[in-house]
Design an enzyme around this catalytic site. Structure first.
Site, PDB file in Angstrom:
ATOM      1  N   CYS A 109     -14.577   2.433   4.690  1.00 50.46           N
ATOM      2  CA  CYS A 109     -14.885   3.851   4.468  1.00 50.46           C
ATOM      3  C   CYS A 109     -16.337   4.091   4.048  1.00 50.46           C
ATOM      4  O   CYS A 109     -16.801   5.227   4.055  1.00 50.46           O
ATOM      5  CB  CYS A 109     -13.937   4.444   3.437  1.00 50.46           C
ATOM      6  SG  CYS A 109     -12.223   4.271   3.902  1.00 50.46           S
ATOM      7  N   HIS A 233     -17.063  10.587   0.338  1.00 50.17           N
ATOM      8  CA  HIS A 233     -15.962  10.090   1.173  1.00 50.17           C
ATOM      9  C   HIS A 233     -14.715  10.920   0.873  1.00 50.17           C
ATOM     10  O   HIS A 233     -14.382  11.175  -0.277  1.00 50.17           O
ATOM     11  CB  HIS A 233     -15.723   8.607   0.882  1.00 50.17           C
ATOM     12  CG  HIS A 233     -14.511   8.080   1.568  1.00 50.17           C
ATOM     13  ND1 HIS A 233     -14.218   8.377   2.876  1.00 50.17           N
ATOM     14  CD2 HIS A 233     -13.503   7.277   1.128  1.00 50.17           C
ATOM     15  CE1 HIS A 233     -13.091   7.783   3.221  1.00 50.17           C
ATOM     16  NE2 HIS A 233     -12.633   7.120   2.174  1.00 50.17           N
ATOM     17  N   ASN A 263      -7.748  11.190   5.139  1.00 48.42           N
ATOM     18  CA  ASN A 263      -8.784  10.161   4.990  1.00 48.42           C
ATOM     19  C   ASN A 263      -9.039   9.522   6.351  1.00 48.42           C
ATOM     20  O   ASN A 263      -8.207   8.777   6.859  1.00 48.42           O
ATOM     21  CB  ASN A 263      -8.317   9.118   3.967  1.00 48.42           C
ATOM     22  CG  ASN A 263      -9.332   8.006   3.750  1.00 48.42           C
ATOM     23  OD1 ASN A 263     -10.263   7.835   4.542  1.00 48.42           O
ATOM     24  ND2 ASN A 263      -9.147   7.250   2.695  1.00 48.42           N
TER      25      ASN A 263
HETATM   26  N1  ACO Z   1       5.740  11.111  -2.333  1.00 46.66           N
HETATM   27  C1  ACO Z   1       6.480  11.232  -3.448  1.00 46.66           C
HETATM   28  N2  ACO Z   1       6.430  10.332  -4.458  1.00 46.66           N
HETATM   29  C2  ACO Z   1       5.601   9.297  -4.310  1.00 46.66           C
HETATM   30  C3  ACO Z   1       4.824   9.098  -3.160  1.00 46.66           C
HETATM   31  C4  ACO Z   1       4.917  10.062  -2.152  1.00 46.66           C
HETATM   32  N3  ACO Z   1       4.198   9.987  -1.021  1.00 46.66           N
HETATM   33  N4  ACO Z   1       4.089   7.982  -3.315  1.00 46.66           N
HETATM   34  C5  ACO Z   1       4.424   7.474  -4.511  1.00 46.66           C
HETATM   35  N5  ACO Z   1       5.336   8.266  -5.119  1.00 46.66           N
HETATM   36  C6  ACO Z   1       5.958   8.109  -6.422  1.00 46.66           C
HETATM   37  C7  ACO Z   1       5.855   6.696  -6.928  1.00 46.66           C
HETATM   38  O1  ACO Z   1       6.911   5.911  -6.451  1.00 46.66           O
HETATM   39  C8  ACO Z   1       5.896   6.885  -8.422  1.00 46.66           C
HETATM   40  O2  ACO Z   1       7.211   7.101  -8.819  1.00 46.66           O
HETATM   41  P1  ACO Z   1       7.770   6.448 -10.193  1.00 46.66           P
HETATM   42  O3  ACO Z   1       6.969   7.117 -11.269  1.00 46.66           O
HETATM   43  O4  ACO Z   1       9.199   6.812 -10.168  1.00 46.66           O
HETATM   44  O5  ACO Z   1       7.498   4.988 -10.077  1.00 46.66           O
HETATM   45  C9  ACO Z   1       5.171   8.209  -8.630  1.00 46.66           C
HETATM   46  O6  ACO Z   1       5.236   8.906  -7.357  1.00 46.66           O
HETATM   47  C10 ACO Z   1       3.720   8.041  -9.019  1.00 46.66           C
HETATM   48  O7  ACO Z   1       3.147   7.086  -8.118  1.00 46.66           O
HETATM   49  P2  ACO Z   1       1.674   6.628  -8.277  1.00 46.66           P
HETATM   50  O8  ACO Z   1       1.389   5.543  -7.288  1.00 46.66           O
HETATM   51  O9  ACO Z   1       1.414   6.370  -9.729  1.00 46.66           O
HETATM   52  O10 ACO Z   1       0.900   7.971  -7.826  1.00 46.66           O
HETATM   53  P3  ACO Z   1      -0.604   8.304  -7.956  1.00 46.66           P
HETATM   54  O11 ACO Z   1      -0.799   9.510  -8.758  1.00 46.66           O
HETATM   55  O12 ACO Z   1      -1.443   7.095  -8.287  1.00 46.66           O
HETATM   56  O13 ACO Z   1      -0.952   8.738  -6.458  1.00 46.66           O
HETATM   57  C11 ACO Z   1      -2.084   7.869  -4.537  1.00 46.66           C
HETATM   58  C12 ACO Z   1      -0.836   7.802  -5.416  1.00 46.66           C
HETATM   59  C13 ACO Z   1      -2.157   9.276  -3.951  1.00 46.66           C
HETATM   60  C14 ACO Z   1      -1.965   6.835  -3.437  1.00 46.66           C
HETATM   61  C15 ACO Z   1      -3.330   7.612  -5.419  1.00 46.66           C
HETATM   62  O14 ACO Z   1      -3.143   6.439  -6.186  1.00 46.66           O
HETATM   63  C16 ACO Z   1      -4.596   7.455  -4.608  1.00 46.66           C
HETATM   64  O15 ACO Z   1      -5.042   8.384  -3.947  1.00 46.66           O
HETATM   65  N6  ACO Z   1      -5.252   6.281  -4.678  1.00 46.66           N
HETATM   66  C17 ACO Z   1      -6.483   6.033  -3.941  1.00 46.66           C
HETATM   67  C18 ACO Z   1      -6.177   5.740  -2.513  1.00 46.66           C
HETATM   68  C19 ACO Z   1      -7.394   5.770  -1.628  1.00 46.66           C
HETATM   69  O16 ACO Z   1      -8.262   6.593  -1.801  1.00 46.66           O
HETATM   70  N7  ACO Z   1      -7.412   4.878  -0.657  1.00 46.66           N
HETATM   71  C20 ACO Z   1      -8.414   4.865   0.337  1.00 46.66           C
HETATM   72  C21 ACO Z   1      -9.664   4.185  -0.087  1.00 46.66           C
HETATM   73  S1  ACO Z   1     -10.883   4.309   1.138  1.00 46.66           S
HETATM   74  C22 ACO Z   1     -10.634   3.123   2.327  1.00 46.66           C
HETATM   75  O17 ACO Z   1     -11.242   2.070   2.281  1.00 46.66           O
HETATM   76  C23 ACO Z   1      -9.696   3.373   3.455  1.00 46.66           C
END
Ligand code: ACO
Length: 308
Positions: A109, A233, A263
């Site tokens: 990215c 990004h 993304n």
């Molecule tokens: N829908 C509903 N619930 C979900 C989902 C979903 N899609 N995904 C996870 N959950 C649940 C989890 O199971 C968890 O439940 P629990 O509390 O019962 O265990 C709860 O929601 C919270 O999950 P988290 O993983 O803690 O959620 P978080 O707030 O961290 O959000 C996310 C997850 C959106 C993936 C976030 O961590 C994020 O954006 N991280 C960065 C990702 C990113 O930017 N990646 C690309 C980098 S660039 C590249 O190189 C491609």
């Protein structure tokens, strides 16, 4: 003194729209959860990396008024080439009727920001016109049954035409880096799907956006107050919010298109740049901070003075 300036830009997105509601029919998720945690409402899916790159590249060349025979180099930032061999840049070069050098650059990215800095270097050593494209089709390496990643990733391309100018040009400061010890937090095997530790990527992303953005601003001899627009990004609106907050730059100075693109990896910064340029948000003379981060982990930032 020889510098460079962006003189054209273009964007390309596949036609097919996949909304959060569409995803919630096959995944245990909801529109509201995705919007609240990411800011994404819908994304575009489809096409090939080179096909999208060609469309965006053609628009950037048209905007700059470039004849294909006058282009010296094409750099295609991508993580999702159409084939293992050859580079997708070869397809792009041929289809655009260019007769210049062409190569792919993979910094995930951060790829577009890496490529823009690289292109400025090529201009320093004598080239005059470089087409810089960021294009990815992450949908091809996303497991659509994994709610942790399927809600985030999508397809698209953006391009800029970078041209040599007399004088220092637009690039005021830059920074790039990598920490390969973090490669396990976001990876995909050849032929496999993206694996991600979302929480860790989130935490690290904010940290490197802040440190890299600050380094580029300092090297430009500026302060965060001098920045008129941030083009980050487009991964997650909460990452952008948190990074802007820590950089001391108001969120309303950040360009965001991720609500409609998701993304798109290397495409995300040039897609946001094209949107800001077309909507008039990018005014001549504006100080713009481009800041990217991605798997690797990699990061890259550039401070430019917009003067197309
Ligand atoms: N829908 C509903 N619930 C979900 C989902 C979903 N899609 N995904 C996870 N959950 C649940 C989890 O199971 C968890 O439940 P629990 O509390 O019962 O265990 C709860 O929601 C919270 O999950 P988290 O993983 O803690 O959620 P978080 O707030 O961290 O959000 C996310 C997850 C959106 C993936 C976030 O961590 C994020 O954006 N991280 C960065 C990702 C990113 O930017 N990646 C690309 C980098 S660039 C590249 O190189 C491609």
């Amino acid at each position: 003194m020889r510098g460079a300036q962006i003189t054209g830009w273009g964007a390309a997105l596949p036609e097919k729209v996949v909304t959060n509601h569409d995803l919630s029919t096959t995944l245990d998720t909801t529109h509201d959860w995705i919007v609240e945690r990411t800011g994404i409402h819908e994304r575009r899916v489809g096409g090939s990396t080179s096909g999208l790159a060609i469309e965006a590249g053609r628009l950037a060349m048209e905007k700059a008024g470039w004849e294909p025979s006058t282009v010296d180099l094409v750099i295609l930032a991508t993580t999702t080439p159409d084939q293992q061999v050859p580079a997708s840049a070869s397809t792009v070069q041929n289809e655009l009727g260019l007769t210049c050098g062409a190569f792919d650059l993979n910094a995930v990215c951060s790829g577009f920001a890496y490529s823009l800095i690289t292109a400025h270097g090529f201009i320093q050593v004598g080239l005059s016109r470089i087409l810089v494209i960021g294009a990815d089709t992450l949908s091809r390496i996303t497991d659509w049954d994994d709610r942790g990643t399927a809600i985030l990733f999508a397809d698209g391309a953006g391009a800029v035409a970078l041209e040599a100018v007399e004088g220092p040009g637009e690039l005021l400061g830059w920074d790039l880096g990598s920490d390969g010890s973090l490669r396990h937090i976001l990876d995909a095997d050849i032929g496999g799907y993206l694996n991600m530790d979302g929480k860790e990527v989130f935490r690290r992303a904010v940290r490197v956006m802040v440190s890299s953005g600050k380094a580029a601003i300092e090297r430009a001899g500026l302060t965060p107050d001098d920045v008129d627009l941030v083009i980050p990004h487009q991964a997650n609106i909460r990452i952008i919010e948190s990074a802007c907050n820590k950089l001391g730059i108001p969120l309303d100075k950040a360009v965001s298109v991720l609500h409609r693109t998701g993304n798109t990896s290397a495409a995300s910064i040039p897609l946001a740049l094209a949107d800001a340029a077309d909507s008039g948000r990018l005014q001549p003379g504006a100080i713009v901070l481009l800041v990217g981060f991605g798997a690797g982990m990699t990061w890259a930032s550039a401070v430019i003075r917009w003067n197309p």
